[in-house]
Design an enzyme around this catalytic site. Sequence first.
Site, PDB file in Angstrom:
ATOM      1  N   ALA A 154     -20.463 -66.725   1.730  1.00 37.64           N
ATOM      2  CA  ALA A 154     -20.352 -67.399   3.040  1.00 37.64           C
ATOM      3  C   ALA A 154     -20.180 -66.401   4.196  1.00 37.64           C
ATOM      4  O   ALA A 154     -19.680 -65.295   4.005  1.00 37.64           O
ATOM      5  CB  ALA A 154     -19.177 -68.367   3.002  1.00 37.64           C
ATOM      6  N   CYS A 213     -25.294 -70.148  14.359  1.00 35.24           N
ATOM      7  CA  CYS A 213     -26.696 -69.860  14.033  1.00 35.24           C
ATOM      8  C   CYS A 213     -27.614 -70.816  14.769  1.00 35.24           C
ATOM      9  O   CYS A 213     -28.800 -70.565  14.904  1.00 35.24           O
ATOM     10  CB  CYS A 213     -26.923 -69.970  12.540  1.00 35.24           C
ATOM     11  SG  CYS A 213     -26.751 -71.648  11.956  1.00 35.24           S
ATOM     12  N   LYS A 218     -17.458 -66.858  -2.879  1.00 36.25           N
ATOM     13  CA  LYS A 218     -16.974 -65.656  -2.182  1.00 36.25           C
ATOM     14  C   LYS A 218     -16.962 -65.971  -0.689  1.00 36.25           C
ATOM     15  O   LYS A 218     -18.002 -65.942  -0.026  1.00 36.25           O
ATOM     16  CB  LYS A 218     -17.870 -64.432  -2.445  1.00 36.25           C
ATOM     17  CG  LYS A 218     -17.178 -63.153  -1.964  1.00 36.25           C
ATOM     18  CD  LYS A 218     -18.082 -62.015  -1.673  1.00 36.25           C
ATOM     19  CE  LYS A 218     -18.655 -61.991  -0.298  1.00 36.25           C
ATOM     20  NZ  LYS A 218     -17.672 -61.855   0.817  1.00 36.25           N
ATOM     21  N   SER A 225     -26.313 -63.038   7.740  1.00 36.13           N
ATOM     22  CA  SER A 225     -27.315 -62.268   8.501  1.00 36.13           C
ATOM     23  C   SER A 225     -28.583 -62.019   7.687  1.00 36.13           C
ATOM     24  O   SER A 225     -28.580 -62.116   6.453  1.00 36.13           O
ATOM     25  CB  SER A 225     -26.697 -60.925   8.883  1.00 36.13           C
ATOM     26  OG  SER A 225     -26.439 -60.190   7.695  1.00 36.13           O
ATOM     27  N   GLU A 230     -31.087 -60.953  17.533  1.00 38.06           N
ATOM     28  CA  GLU A 230     -30.082 -62.021  17.626  1.00 38.06           C
ATOM     29  C   GLU A 230     -28.822 -61.405  18.239  1.00 38.06           C
ATOM     30  O   GLU A 230     -28.279 -60.448  17.691  1.00 38.06           O
ATOM     31  CB  GLU A 230     -29.775 -62.560  16.218  1.00 38.06           C
ATOM     32  CG  GLU A 230     -28.755 -63.670  16.220  1.00 38.06           C
ATOM     33  CD  GLU A 230     -28.364 -64.150  14.817  1.00 38.06           C
ATOM     34  OE1 GLU A 230     -28.281 -63.316  13.895  1.00 38.06           O
ATOM     35  OE2 GLU A 230     -28.136 -65.362  14.659  1.00 38.06           O
ATOM     36  N   PHE A 235     -18.829 -65.566   8.433  1.00 36.88           N
ATOM     37  CA  PHE A 235     -17.537 -65.749   9.128  1.00 36.88           C
ATOM     38  C   PHE A 235     -17.558 -66.894  10.134  1.00 36.88           C
ATOM     39  O   PHE A 235     -16.512 -67.364  10.563  1.00 36.88           O
ATOM     40  CB  PHE A 235     -17.136 -64.444   9.848  1.00 36.88           C
ATOM     41  CG  PHE A 235     -17.838 -64.248  11.176  1.00 36.88           C
ATOM     42  CD1 PHE A 235     -17.336 -64.838  12.332  1.00 36.88           C
ATOM     43  CD2 PHE A 235     -19.006 -63.508  11.272  1.00 36.88           C
ATOM     44  CE1 PHE A 235     -17.979 -64.684  13.558  1.00 36.88           C
ATOM     45  CE2 PHE A 235     -19.663 -63.355  12.492  1.00 36.88           C
ATOM     46  CZ  PHE A 235     -19.144 -63.949  13.632  1.00 36.88           C
ATOM     47  N   GLU A 279     -15.054 -62.263   3.975  1.00 40.26           N
ATOM     48  CA  GLU A 279     -13.826 -61.454   3.894  1.00 40.26           C
ATOM     49  C   GLU A 279     -13.108 -61.401   5.240  1.00 40.26           C
ATOM     50  O   GLU A 279     -12.001 -60.900   5.347  1.00 40.26           O
ATOM     51  CB  GLU A 279     -14.156 -60.035   3.391  1.00 40.26           C
ATOM     52  CG  GLU A 279     -15.011 -59.174   4.324  1.00 40.26           C
ATOM     53  CD  GLU A 279     -16.507 -59.465   4.251  1.00 40.26           C
ATOM     54  OE1 GLU A 279     -16.885 -60.543   3.747  1.00 40.26           O
ATOM     55  OE2 GLU A 279     -17.296 -58.619   4.715  1.00 40.26           O
TER      56      GLU A 279
HETATM   57  P1  NAD Z   1     -23.009 -61.279   7.182  1.00 42.10           P
HETATM   58  O1  NAD Z   1     -24.382 -61.218   6.619  1.00 42.10           O
HETATM   59  O2  NAD Z   1     -22.421 -60.052   7.760  1.00 42.10           O
HETATM   60  O3  NAD Z   1     -21.987 -61.782   6.056  1.00 42.10           O
HETATM   61  C1  NAD Z   1     -22.265 -62.901   5.251  1.00 42.10           C
HETATM   62  C2  NAD Z   1     -21.792 -62.632   3.827  1.00 42.10           C
HETATM   63  O4  NAD Z   1     -22.573 -61.581   3.253  1.00 42.10           O
HETATM   64  C3  NAD Z   1     -20.343 -62.201   3.751  1.00 42.10           C
HETATM   65  O5  NAD Z   1     -19.718 -62.882   2.690  1.00 42.10           O
HETATM   66  C4  NAD Z   1     -20.404 -60.689   3.514  1.00 42.10           C
HETATM   67  O6  NAD Z   1     -19.382 -60.228   2.676  1.00 42.10           O
HETATM   68  C5  NAD Z   1     -21.749 -60.486   2.854  1.00 42.10           C
HETATM   69  N1  NAD Z   1     -22.438 -59.262   3.330  1.00 42.10           N
HETATM   70  C6  NAD Z   1     -22.417 -58.752   4.578  1.00 42.10           C
HETATM   71  N2  NAD Z   1     -23.218 -57.665   4.664  1.00 42.10           N
HETATM   72  C7  NAD Z   1     -23.746 -57.494   3.448  1.00 42.10           C
HETATM   73  C8  NAD Z   1     -24.670 -56.541   2.909  1.00 42.10           C
HETATM   74  N3  NAD Z   1     -25.191 -55.569   3.656  1.00 42.10           N
HETATM   75  N4  NAD Z   1     -25.014 -56.662   1.620  1.00 42.10           N
HETATM   76  C9  NAD Z   1     -24.500 -57.648   0.863  1.00 42.10           C
HETATM   77  N5  NAD Z   1     -23.624 -58.573   1.327  1.00 42.10           N
HETATM   78  C10 NAD Z   1     -23.255 -58.499   2.590  1.00 42.10           C
HETATM   79  O7  NAD Z   1     -23.010 -62.473   8.244  1.00 42.10           O
HETATM   80  P2  NAD Z   1     -21.845 -62.874   9.235  1.00 42.10           P
HETATM   81  O8  NAD Z   1     -21.750 -61.822  10.290  1.00 42.10           O
HETATM   82  O9  NAD Z   1     -20.636 -63.228   8.474  1.00 42.10           O
HETATM   83  O10 NAD Z   1     -22.461 -64.220   9.867  1.00 42.10           O
HETATM   84  C11 NAD Z   1     -23.276 -64.217  11.011  1.00 42.10           C
HETATM   85  C12 NAD Z   1     -24.737 -64.377  10.652  1.00 42.10           C
HETATM   86  O11 NAD Z   1     -24.917 -65.532   9.864  1.00 42.10           O
HETATM   87  C13 NAD Z   1     -25.627 -64.578  11.871  1.00 42.10           C
HETATM   88  O12 NAD Z   1     -26.793 -63.836  11.707  1.00 42.10           O
HETATM   89  C14 NAD Z   1     -25.924 -66.070  11.849  1.00 42.10           C
HETATM   90  O13 NAD Z   1     -27.123 -66.447  12.488  1.00 42.10           O
HETATM   91  C15 NAD Z   1     -25.984 -66.324  10.386  1.00 42.10           C
HETATM   92  N6  NAD Z   1     -25.766 -67.725  10.068  1.00 42.10           N
HETATM   93  C16 NAD Z   1     -26.832 -68.458   9.669  1.00 42.10           C
HETATM   94  C17 NAD Z   1     -26.678 -69.809   9.395  1.00 42.10           C
HETATM   95  C18 NAD Z   1     -27.837 -70.644   8.957  1.00 42.10           C
HETATM   96  O14 NAD Z   1     -27.613 -71.726   8.420  1.00 42.10           O
HETATM   97  N7  NAD Z   1     -29.062 -70.199   9.154  1.00 42.10           N
HETATM   98  C19 NAD Z   1     -25.417 -70.403   9.529  1.00 42.10           C
HETATM   99  C20 NAD Z   1     -24.342 -69.602   9.930  1.00 42.10           C
HETATM  100  C21 NAD Z   1     -24.529 -68.267  10.188  1.00 42.10           C
END
Ligand code: NAD
Length: 518
Positions: free
Chosen positions: A169, A303, A195, A248, A403, A171, A198
Site C-alpha cells: 500500500a 492519485c 504490507k 508510484s 506527477e 501513504f 512504512e
Molecule cells: P510509493 O511507490 O513510494 O510506495 C508504495 C509502496 O511501495 C510502499 O509500500 C513502499 O514501501 C513500496 N515501495 C516504494 N518504493 C519502492 C521501490 N523502489 N521498490 C519497491 N517497493 C517500493 O508510493 P507512495 O509515495 O506511497 O504513494 C504515492 C503514489 O501512489 C503516487 O504516485 C500516486 O499517484 C499513487 N497512487 C495511485 C493510486 C491509484 O489507484 N492509481 C492510488 C493512490 C496512490
Amino acid sequence: ILPAVFLSQVPLKVGRMCYSSSVPTTKLFIDGKFVESKTSEWLDIHNPATNEVISRVPKATQEEMLAAVDSCSRAFRSWSETSILARQQVFLRYQQLIKDNIKELAKAITVEQGKTLADAEGDVFRGLQVVEHACSITSLMLGETLPSITKDMDTYTYRLPLGVCAGIAPFNFPAMIPLWMFPMGMVCGNTYLLKPSERVPSCAMLLVKMMQDAGAPDGTLNVIHGQHAAVNFICDHPAIKAISFVGSNQAGEYIYERGSKNGKRVQSNMGAKNHGVVMPDANKENTLNQLVGAAFGAAGQRCMALSTAILVGEARSWLPELVERSKALRVNAGDQPGADVGPLISPQAKERVCSLIQSGVDEGAKLLLDGRNVNVKGYEHGNFVGPTIIGNVTPAMKCYSEEIFGPVLVVLEADTLDDAISLVNSNPYGNGTAIFTTNGATARKYTHEVDVGQVGVNVPIPVPLPMFSFTGSRGSFRGDTNFYGKQGIQFYTQIKTVTSQWKAEDATLKSPAVTMPT
Ligand code: NAD
C-alpha cells in the site's frame, strides 16, 4: 496515538550499539498476535505538521516474513473451506466496527499522513464502502451453469480462491487502499499478507485489529512492515499467488515485472496526471469551486487529484477568479479547526514539489499563485506548501510531464474541444479526467473520445463506487483486472469448470470412444 497492543517501546539497536528510546514502535501481526520485531533496522515516522518523530516502524526480518507467509498458508486450508455465509458474517461485523470507530481511525490517519480530519474520515468512508460491498459475496462469487450441453451432460463453474494473496500500500490513503485489498481478497476465501506503507502504518494496524475482533481466524491476515526487502520478498515467495499494488510508477512497474516473472497475478495502480477540461458553457460557480477542491484537497496528494486544468476558448478569462478562490483556502495542520490544506508527507516531498514549481518558472510558465513560502503559525517546522497555480504551461515543461503530487494546479489553454482531447490523449497517464460543460453533446463526445479509464462529467474526482471497479488505464495501470467490484472478485479468484455426465443404465457405452468428443 494507538492502544498499547500495537505500540511498545524497545531499545533501539543500531549495528552493535543499543540506545534506549522513548519512541514507541509499531508491531508486526503474525498468526493472530501483535509481536515486536527482532530487527535492528527501524524507520522513523514523523508527524508531517511538525516533523516530530512520533513512532518507529520495523523492517521485518526474513524469519518474521517467512513466519507470516507460513501462517497465511496454514490458515488457507481451513479458511478456503469455511462456508461463504460464515465469511460473510465476519465482514458484516467488520463493517460495523469500522463505522463505530471512524473518528479514531481518522485521527490515526491525520497524525501520520497530515490530511485534515474531515478528509481522513472520507478516506475511511470510501474504504468502508468496499467492505460493505464485500458483504454481498454470496452473489458476487456465483459461478455459471449450462445444463444439457449434450445428452446427459451438464457444465458448471466454481469461482475459487487462489491461496495466499498480498497487498502493498501507499501513504496517501492509509485506510481506503488497504481496504481495497484484504477485505476483497479474504472474503473470496484467500488468506492475506499486508504490507502497509512504512510511512503511515497505524491506521492499517487498527483496521487489522478490528478484523480480528470481527472474527477473522488467526493466520487469515498477517502484517509485515518494511521497504524494498519486504517488497522483494512478496514478489519472490512461491506461496504468494497474487499481488495488489498501489503507489508510484517506479515501484509499480518494478513489482508488476518481478511478480509476473515469478508467475503471480499482479494488479498495479500507479501515478497520474488528471486533466479537468473547462468549456466556456460550464456552470462557472460550480466549476471553479470543484476545480479548487479537486486540485488542492488532501494537499494534492491524491492519485485522482485534478492537477491539470485545460481552459477552452472563453473559459480562459476565468483564470483570475480561479486564483482568488484558491488563495482563500486555509493552510493548517490537519487537526486544526477550519483547515483546508494540510502538510505534505515529508520534507523531501516538499522539496520536490517546490523544485517542480521552480522548473515551471525557469521554463517560461507564469506563476499566478505561489504557495512555497506559506507561513503556518505554530507549525513552522511542518511540510506545508500553499495552493499554487502555474499558468501558460506547455506539454514540454517538466511541471506538466511529471506527477507533482502536491497542491499545485498547472493550467493549459486550448482553442477547441478537439485540441483539449488531443492534449489529454497525448499524456501517458490514464487514471482520471473530468469535463465541465452544460452541453450534453460536448460531454458525450468527450467521454467517447478521451482515452482515460475514469471520466467525470461535471464530477471532478470520478472514483467509482465499489459495485463498479477502479479502472485507471494506460500509464496509470499494469495488469488486466482492476481493483474492487466485479473485476476485484475476478482478480482474487480462479475458475474451475466441471463437466459431468449422468447416464441412465441403458445408455451405457458399448465400446471405447477414441475420437475427440464433439
Ligand atoms: P510509493 O511507490 O513510494 O510506495 C508504495 C509502496 O511501495 C510502499 O509500500 C513502499 O514501501 C513500496 N515501495 C516504494 N518504493 C519502492 C521501490 N523502489 N521498490 C519497491 N517497493 C517500493 O508510493 P507512495 O509515495 O506511497 O504513494 C504515492 C503514489 O501512489 C503516487 O504516485 C500516486 O499517484 C499513487 N497512487 C495511485 C493510486 C491509484 O489507484 N492509481 C492510488 C493512490 C496512490
